[in-house]
Design a protein around this motif. Structure first.
Motif, short mmCIF file in Angstrom:
data_model
loop_
_atom_site.label_atom_id
_atom_site.label_comp_id
_atom_site.label_asym_id
_atom_site.label_seq_id
_atom_site.Cartn_x
_atom_site.Cartn_y
_atom_site.Cartn_z
N THR A 178 0.82 -1.23 0.00
CA THR A 178 0.00 0.00 0.00
C THR A 178 0.84 1.27 0.00
O THR A 178 0.32 2.35 -0.29
N GLY A 179 2.11 1.18 0.41
CA GLY A 179 2.94 2.38 0.51
C GLY A 179 2.68 3.19 1.77
O GLY A 179 3.22 4.29 1.93
N THR A 180 1.88 2.65 2.68
CA THR A 180 1.62 3.36 3.94
C THR A 180 2.89 3.43 4.79
O THR A 180 3.60 2.43 4.95
N VAL A 181 3.16 4.62 5.33
CA VAL A 181 4.24 4.79 6.31
C VAL A 181 3.54 5.06 7.65
O VAL A 181 2.86 6.08 7.79
N LEU A 182 3.69 4.15 8.58
CA LEU A 182 3.01 4.34 9.87
C LEU A 182 3.58 5.57 10.56
O LEU A 182 4.81 5.76 10.60
N ASP A 183 2.69 6.42 11.08
CA ASP A 183 3.18 7.64 11.73
C ASP A 183 3.41 7.37 13.21
O ASP A 183 3.10 6.30 13.73
N ARG A 184 3.96 8.39 13.89
CA ARG A 184 4.33 8.17 15.29
C ARG A 184 3.13 7.79 16.16
O ARG A 184 3.24 6.97 17.07
N GLY A 185 1.98 8.40 15.85
CA GLY A 185 0.78 8.09 16.64
C GLY A 185 0.42 6.62 16.51
O GLY A 185 0.15 5.93 17.52
N GLU A 186 0.43 6.12 15.29
CA GLU A 186 0.11 4.71 15.06
C GLU A 186 1.15 3.80 15.73
O GLU A 186 0.81 2.80 16.38
N LEU A 187 2.41 4.18 15.57
CA LEU A 187 3.47 3.34 16.14
C LEU A 187 3.41 3.33 17.66
O LEU A 187 3.62 2.29 18.31
#
Ligand SMILES: Cc1ncc(COP(=O)(O)O)c(C=O)c1O
Length: 393
Positions: A178-187
């Protein structure tokens, strides 16, 4: 009753694992002479100086078994890379193992950490080696779906997928396909789940340097308190455009790296000796290469996304990687596979049906993945052919 014919004698651990779709679609491209916008390998090799370093290593006699953990200069170079980019302080002798691509790192990590019956959380759509290896390790996958159009991680779904049998959380960011880069909130939310349920996190970060639009890749191991429970996996294939060399690495705390090594030594024992010093050179001297590559890929991404959008497909613009996903439901095919099998004849192009990367068949049914890590003329020709074609069933 299973047949006893030699061709049918595969062990139960392989039941239901189909051959990788990437080989199937690349073979289709060769057979039909179609443009291959399927498999994720670049048209152009990486830096000349890295090839020279490999030749030099071969000529100077570094052609016998390397140490199982990898040659010291590459382990030091990996540690240096993690320190420079992410502020991680690794002991190259105890916290770095060189593997035969990220693929072997994934295999060794799952074989080392998953007991039969253990559940493994995995983001879906998933890279197909994850599910094959979870099964071969005797584990049970528990997918957490990234849903179109944004493909973000649904944290409620993640929490709901955890059970008292969950042992490993297999993360992939930047995420293929998908090309999604998980952001800090998600991580941070993932870290809270890992902490609460005492999970080991295996994180595949092979696209770490191929991130667009100023997005930031945050390695999971850098989050507060996470280093000690995280096995990080990366590789030189995507970063330096040497996908055929299969030089990867696993980093993490000593105990987890030791566990991975315990499995890895019985898989390949050791990986391509003369390629390792060359990749050490790449990590130390060629950071400009991947910085430029990310910029080039961003332009190619935009070109291919615009081209696909003109065909009236739903196009999901990726934040990273080599790939863009689109939805082809409007063309009237039963699913993405049928569309992709017809595509060489309709348009002279090959793409990858993403449905094999999903347990949720409704979500995956009409998603198709296109690679843009190709020469500009190839993308231009691909878009021209698609535009000229009737893509309807
Ligand atoms: C998410 C992901 N992980 C791992 C790999 C394989 O990496 P390697 O070629 O280093 O084994 C790929 C290759 O496409 C990938 O997309």
């Amino acid at each position: 009753m299973p047949s006893n014919h030699p061709e049918h004698r595969t062990a139960d651990r392989l039941d239901g694992i189909r051959g990788t779709i990437f080989s199937e679609m690349s073979a289709l491209a060769v057979r039909t002479g179609a443009l291959n916008l399927g498999q994720g390998f670049p048209d152009r090799d990486g830096p000349e100086s890295v090839v020279d370093a490999a030749v030099q290593a071969m000529r100077s006699g570094r052609n016998q078994y390397a140490p199982g953990v990898g040659v010291p200069e590459l382990r030091r170079a990996v540690a240096g890379h993690q320190a420079r980019h992410y502020g991680l302080d690794l002991d190259p002798d105890r916290q770095v193992v060189i593997t035969t691509g990220a693929t072997e790192g994934i295999a060794a990590a799952l074989l080392a950490l998953v007991n039969p019956g253990d559940e493994v959380l995995v983001m879906e759509p998933y890279y197909d080696s994850y599910t094959a290896m979870i099964q071969m390790a005797g584990g049970v996958r528990r997918p957490v779906t990234l849903r179109a159009p944004d493909f973000r991680l649904d944290l409620d779904e993640l929490r709901a997928a955890v059970s008292d049998r969950t042992r490993v959380l297999l993360l992939n960011s930047p995420h293929n396909p998908t090309g999604t880069v998980l952001d800090r909130g998600e991580l941070d939310a993932v870290a809270a789940v890992a902490r609460e349920h005492d999970l080991v996190v295996v994180t595949d970060e092979v696209y770490e340097h191929l991130v667009f639009d100023g997005n930031e890749h945050v390695p999971f191991a850098t989050l507060p308190g996470m280093f000690d429970r995280t096995v990080s996996i990366s590789s030189s294939g995507k970063t330096f455009s040497f996908t055929g060399w299969k030089v990867g690495w696993v980093t993490g705390p000593t105990s987890l790296v030791r566990a991975v090594m315990a499995a890895k030594q019985w898989l390949t024992f050791t990986s391509g000796a003369p390629l390792q010093p060359a990749i050490a050179h790449a990590l130390e001297e060629e950071s400009a290469y991947y910085e430029a590559l990310a910029k080039e890929l961003e332009v190619k991404r935009d070109y291919l996304c615009d081209g696909l959008r003109e065909l009236d497909m739903d196009v999901y613009v990726p934040q990273s990687t080599y790939f863009v996903t689109s939805d082809v439901a409007r063309y009237g095919f039963k699913d993405g596979l049928e569309f992709c099998l017809a595509l060489p004849e309709m348009a002279g192009v090959v793409a990858i049906p993403s449905q094999f990367f999903y347990d949720d068949s409704d979500e995956g049914r009409h998603k198709v993945r296109w690679a843009f890590c190709k020469d500009h003329e190839v993308l231009e020709e691909g878009v021209r052919r698609l535009r000229a074609a009737d893509l309807h069933a």
